[in-house]
Design a protein around this motif. Structure first.
Motif, PDB file in Angstrom:
ATOM      1  N   GLY A   1      -3.776 -11.794   4.150  1.00  0.00           N
ATOM      2  CA  GLY A   1      -2.802 -12.625   3.443  1.00  0.00           C
ATOM      3  C   GLY A   1      -1.702 -13.148   4.339  1.00  0.00           C
TER       4      GLY A   1
ATOM      5  N   VAL B   1       7.072  -5.894   6.069  1.00  0.00           N
ATOM      6  CA  VAL B   1       5.709  -6.393   6.275  1.00  0.00           C
ATOM      7  C   VAL B   1       5.589  -6.920   7.699  1.00  0.00           C
ATOM      8  CG1 VAL B   1       5.403  -6.953   3.850  1.00  0.00           C
ATOM      9  CG2 VAL B   1       6.283  -8.698   5.390  1.00  0.00           C
TER      10      VAL B   1
ATOM     11  N   GLU C   1      -0.360 -15.395  -1.806  1.00  0.00           N
ATOM     12  CA  GLU C   1      -0.489 -14.301  -0.843  1.00  0.00           C
ATOM     13  C   GLU C   1       0.720 -13.367  -0.876  1.00  0.00           C
ATOM     14  OE1 GLU C   1      -3.231 -13.705   0.488  1.00  0.00           O
ATOM     15  OE2 GLU C   1      -4.192 -15.617   0.009  1.00  0.00           O
TER      16      GLU C   1
ATOM     17  N   ARG D   1      -9.659  -8.119   2.620  1.00  0.00           N
ATOM     18  CA  ARG D   1      -8.279  -7.678   2.472  1.00  0.00           C
ATOM     19  C   ARG D   1      -7.590  -7.738   3.833  1.00  0.00           C
ATOM     20  NH1 ARG D   1      -7.106  -4.778  -2.136  1.00  0.00           N
ATOM     21  NH2 ARG D   1      -5.486  -3.611  -1.067  1.00  0.00           N
TER      22      ARG D   1
ATOM     23  N   HIS E   1       0.358  -3.600  -2.444  1.00  0.00           N
ATOM     24  CA  HIS E   1       0.992  -2.607  -1.585  1.00  0.00           C
ATOM     25  C   HIS E   1       2.319  -2.052  -2.122  1.00  0.00           C
ATOM     26  CE1 HIS E   1      -2.009  -3.554   1.429  1.00  0.00           C
ATOM     27  NE2 HIS E   1      -1.697  -4.839   1.338  1.00  0.00           N
TER      28      HIS E   1
ATOM     29  N   ASN F   1       0.461  -9.540  -2.125  1.00  0.00           N
ATOM     30  CA  ASN F   1       0.826  -8.450  -1.228  1.00  0.00           C
ATOM     31  C   ASN F   1       1.652  -7.386  -1.961  1.00  0.00           C
ATOM     32  OD1 ASN F   1       0.534  -7.600   1.553  1.00  0.00           O
ATOM     33  ND2 ASN F   1       2.755  -7.790   1.703  1.00  0.00           N
TER      34      ASN F   1
END
Length: 241
Positions: free
Chosen positions: A213, A198, A162, A210, A170, A166
């Motif tokens: 995570g 985050v 995860e 989506r 991103h 991420n």
């Protein structure tokens, strides 16, 4: 004199020198700099206070806050050394009894030699491409089996998947995956080149394709967090051994 913070590397140990007059208005910026040092995940952070003077005793709380973060992640010893007598007297107060305050750098090194605390670590540089998350899962599983922690292979591989995913989705930057075996925890950390912190999403169903995570990381890890670095951030999670 305004407070300054300079850091230098010495093998795997970081030595930070704090100079000037420490006041309450300096606490926020100094705390950020200390956290950036912790984000490098050194085996120890040694803080030289020999040229630091205290304008407001409450400002010393920055060292307690830094030590608490270090205990959560990356479980790095933070040792203070060389404070002038007036500062040493303040640090001897009950509010700072959890801090380790030593006379000089040699004494700090001797303390580390008695209990180095560093365990095995695995590093891997990853590109932000499809397949990176799968490779992270494999690395986490292999590390857990090699360290005789088969019960953590599933949780650690999920977290690695995860956190790396991420970055791919991103941040879109190169990243470093690090797994560390510490006395109390197994930690999984991913460093990337994006300064965007985050945060746990709100109102995202667990069955969504989506955005879930970090919810999975939050549900699986003992603790997790995000620490900004000089050139990006580190997102970390720990699992009890």
């Amino acid at each position: 004199m305004a407070i300054t913070y300079d850091v230098r590397g010495d093998e795997t140990v970081l030595i930070g020198s704090i100079r000037g007059s420490l006041a309450l208005e300096d606490v926020s910026s100094l705390h950020v700099n200390l956290l950036k040092s912790l984000a490098e995940q050194p085996t120890a952070l040694l803080l030289d206070l020999s040229a630091m003077h205290v304008t407001d005793p409450l400002a010393l709380s920055v060292f307690s806050a830094t030590t608490r973060q270090a205990a959560r992640w990356p479980e790095t010893p933070v040792l203070l050394f060389g404070p002038p007598p007036p500062t040493r007297e303040l640090l001897n107060g009950s509010a700072y009894r959890r801090l380790i305050v030593l006379g000089g750098l040699a004494e700090a090194r001797a303390r580390l030699a008695e209990d180095p605390g560093a365990g095995p670590r695995v590093f891997e540089e990853l590109l932000p491409v499809r397949g990176a998350a799968r490779h992270a899962r494999d690395l986490a599983t292999d590390a857990c089996l090699r360290w005789d922690l088969p019960h953590l292979a599933g949780p650690a591989s999920l977290i690695a998947n995860e956190l790396v995913g991420n970055v791919v989705d991103h941040a879109h930057t190169m990243m470093t995956l690090r797994l560390s075996l510490l006395p109390r925890y197994l930690t999984v950390a991913v460093r990337d080149g994006s300064p965007v912190e985050v945060r746990l999403p709100v109102d995202v169903p667990l069955d969504a394709r989506r955005g879930r995570g970090l919810m999975l990381v939050d549900a699986t890890a003992h603790a997790w967090g995000c620490v900004l670095t000089a050139d990006g951030k580190v997102v970390w999670a720990s699992l009890r051994r």
